[in-house]
Scaffold this motif. Structure first.
Motif, PDB file in Angstrom:
ATOM      1  N   VAL A 126       0.852  -1.201   0.000  1.00  0.00           N
ATOM      2  CA  VAL A 126       0.000   0.000   0.000  1.00  0.00           C
ATOM      3  C   VAL A 126       0.883   1.245   0.000  1.00  0.00           C
ATOM      4  N   GLU A 127       1.536   1.521   1.131  1.00  0.00           N
ATOM      5  CA  GLU A 127       2.376   2.719   1.216  1.00  0.00           C
ATOM      6  C   GLU A 127       3.518   2.702   0.204  1.00  0.00           C
ATOM      7  N   SER A 128       4.047   1.529  -0.114  1.00  0.00           N
ATOM      8  CA  SER A 128       5.178   1.464  -1.043  1.00  0.00           C
ATOM      9  C   SER A 128       4.776   1.907  -2.445  1.00  0.00           C
ATOM     10  N   GLN A 129       3.530   1.645  -2.860  1.00  0.00           N
ATOM     11  CA  GLN A 129       3.070   2.144  -4.157  1.00  0.00           C
ATOM     12  C   GLN A 129       2.702   3.624  -4.076  1.00  0.00           C
ATOM     13  N   GLU A 130       2.048   4.015  -2.992  1.00  0.00           N
ATOM     14  CA  GLU A 130       1.614   5.401  -2.884  1.00  0.00           C
ATOM     15  C   GLU A 130       2.797   6.359  -2.766  1.00  0.00           C
ATOM     16  N   ALA A 131       3.921   5.900  -2.261  1.00  0.00           N
ATOM     17  CA  ALA A 131       5.120   6.746  -2.187  1.00  0.00           C
ATOM     18  C   ALA A 131       5.628   7.123  -3.573  1.00  0.00           C
ATOM     19  N   LEU A 132       5.223   6.372  -4.592  1.00  0.00           N
ATOM     20  CA  LEU A 132       5.675   6.623  -5.960  1.00  0.00           C
ATOM     21  C   LEU A 132       4.638   7.379  -6.783  1.00  0.00           C
ATOM     22  N   GLY A 133       3.559   7.833  -6.156  1.00  0.00           N
ATOM     23  CA  GLY A 133       2.568   8.643  -6.864  1.00  0.00           C
ATOM     24  C   GLY A 133       1.315   7.916  -7.275  1.00  0.00           C
ATOM     25  N   MET A 134       1.225   6.632  -6.964  1.00  0.00           N
ATOM     26  CA  MET A 134       0.015   5.859  -7.236  1.00  0.00           C
ATOM     27  C   MET A 134      -0.921   5.940  -6.035  1.00  0.00           C
ATOM     28  N   ARG A 135      -2.176   5.536  -6.212  1.00  0.00           N
ATOM     29  CA  ARG A 135      -3.110   5.427  -5.098  1.00  0.00           C
ATOM     30  C   ARG A 135      -3.703   4.022  -5.081  1.00  0.00           C
ATOM     31  N   VAL A 136      -3.559   3.347  -3.962  1.00  0.00           N
ATOM     32  CA  VAL A 136      -4.237   2.064  -3.775  1.00  0.00           C
ATOM     33  C   VAL A 136      -5.627   2.405  -3.260  1.00  0.00           C
ATOM     34  N   LEU A 137      -6.607   2.359  -4.154  1.00  0.00           N
ATOM     35  CA  LEU A 137      -7.946   2.884  -3.864  1.00  0.00           C
ATOM     36  C   LEU A 137      -8.797   1.912  -3.070  1.00  0.00           C
ATOM     37  N   ARG A 191       1.435   6.889 -14.541  1.00  0.00           N
ATOM     38  CA  ARG A 191       1.404   5.421 -14.624  1.00  0.00           C
ATOM     39  C   ARG A 191       2.666   4.894 -15.308  1.00  0.00           C
ATOM     40  N   GLY A 192       3.037   5.520 -16.414  1.00  0.00           N
ATOM     41  CA  GLY A 192       4.204   5.055 -17.160  1.00  0.00           C
ATOM     42  C   GLY A 192       5.506   5.200 -16.407  1.00  0.00           C
ATOM     43  N   ARG A 193       5.559   6.108 -15.464  1.00  0.00           N
ATOM     44  CA  ARG A 193       6.762   6.272 -14.645  1.00  0.00           C
ATOM     45  C   ARG A 193       6.727   5.411 -13.393  1.00  0.00           C
ATOM     46  N   ALA A 194       5.561   5.397 -12.700  1.00  0.00           N
ATOM     47  CA  ALA A 194       5.492   4.780 -11.374  1.00  0.00           C
ATOM     48  C   ALA A 194       5.543   3.255 -11.426  1.00  0.00           C
ATOM     49  N   LEU A 195       4.905   2.649 -12.418  1.00  0.00           N
ATOM     50  CA  LEU A 195       4.889   1.180 -12.445  1.00  0.00           C
ATOM     51  C   LEU A 195       6.283   0.585 -12.636  1.00  0.00           C
TER      52      LEU A 195
END
Length: 202
Positions: free
Chosen positions: A27-38, A62-66
Motif C-alpha cells: 500500500v504505502e510502497s506504491q503510494e510513495a511513488l505517486g500511485m493510489r491504492v484505492l 502510470r508510465g513512470r510509477a509502475l
C-alpha cells in the motif's frame, strides 16, 4: 484519474495470505511513488478471487510509477511470495474515473460495507448519453468508471484490450439497474465485494 480494476485468480485457499502480504507491504510502497491504492476486496462469490483498484493522476504518472515499483526493492523482496499465490493476474480493465471513489482512513477499526461492482459491456464506447441516463437512475454513485483508451504504457502488465466497459461501484443494498435496450449492452457482470481491513474504499 486513471484506474486499473484488477481481478486476480488465486491458488485455492491462499487469498488471505495474499491480502495480509498486500495490506502490509504494497500500500504505502506504491503510494510513495505517486500511485493510489484505492481499494482491496474479497469477492464474496468467488473464494479464490482478490479484486483491487489502483489509481494514477494520469497516464504519464502510470508510465513512470509502475516501472519504479516493479523494478524496486519492495517488489523484489515480496513479489515472489505474492506471485506464488496467483494463478492469473491479467484480468485488468484500464479505466478513467467519472466519479472517483471516496476514501476512509486505513485501519479504521470498523468493518467495511459490502459493495457491488456492476460492469456493463457493449460493442462501442459508452458515451455522454449513457452517462446522463445512469446519473438520472441511480442513487449511490460510490464510484463510476468507463474504459480508458490510451495505449498500455507498461506492457509488462497486460490489460484487456478491445473492450468497452462502464463500471459502477455502489452499496450492495442498491437495486440492480435494467439498462434500456437502446443502449445495446451485450453483457453485465455484478461482483459482491467485501473490503479488506486496510481498504480506503469501504
Amino acid at each position: 484519474m486513471i484506474v486499473e480494476l484488477r481481478q486476480y485468480t488465486l491458488r485455492p485457499g491462499r487469498r488471505d495470505e495474499l491480502i495480509e502480504l498486500f495490506d502490509r507491504e504494497f500500500v504505502e510502497s506504491q503510494e510513495a511513488l505517486g500511485m493510489r491504492v484505492l481499494g482491496q476486496f474479497r469477492d464474496l462469490d468467488r473464494p479464490d478471487v482478490f479484486v483491487w483498484l489502483r489509481g494514477f493522476p494520469d497516464m504519464a504518472v502510470r508510465g513512470r510509477a509502475l516501472p519504479e515499483f516493479y523494478g524496486g526493492p519492495v517488489w523484489r523482496e515480496h513479489g515472489p511470495a505474492a506471485n506464488a499465490t496467483m494463478v492469473d493476474s491479467d484480468d485488468v480493465l484500464l479505466l478513467r474515473a467519472i466519479v472517483a471513489p471516496p476514501a476512509s482512513p486505513r485501519d479504521a477499526g470498523r468493518p467495511g460495507t459490502v459493495l457491488t461492482a456492476t460492469i456493463w459491456y457493449r460493442e462501442r464506447p459508452f458515451d455522454e448519453e449513457f452517462t446522463r441516463w445512469f446519473t438520472g437512475q441511480q442513487r449511490d454513485a460510490g464510484a463510476v468508471f468507463a474504459t480508458e483508451y490510451a495505449e498500455n504504457n507498461f506492457p509488462r502488465l497486460p490489460v484487456r484490450e478491445g473492450e468497452h466497459a462502464f463500471v459502477w461501484f455502489g452499496a450492495a443494498a442498491e437495486p440492480e439497474l435494467t439498462v434500456p435496450a437502446g443502449f445495446d449492452v451485450v453483457k453485465t457482470e455484478r461482483l459482491r465485494l467485501a473490503p479488506t481491513a486496510r481498504s480506503a474504499f469501504r
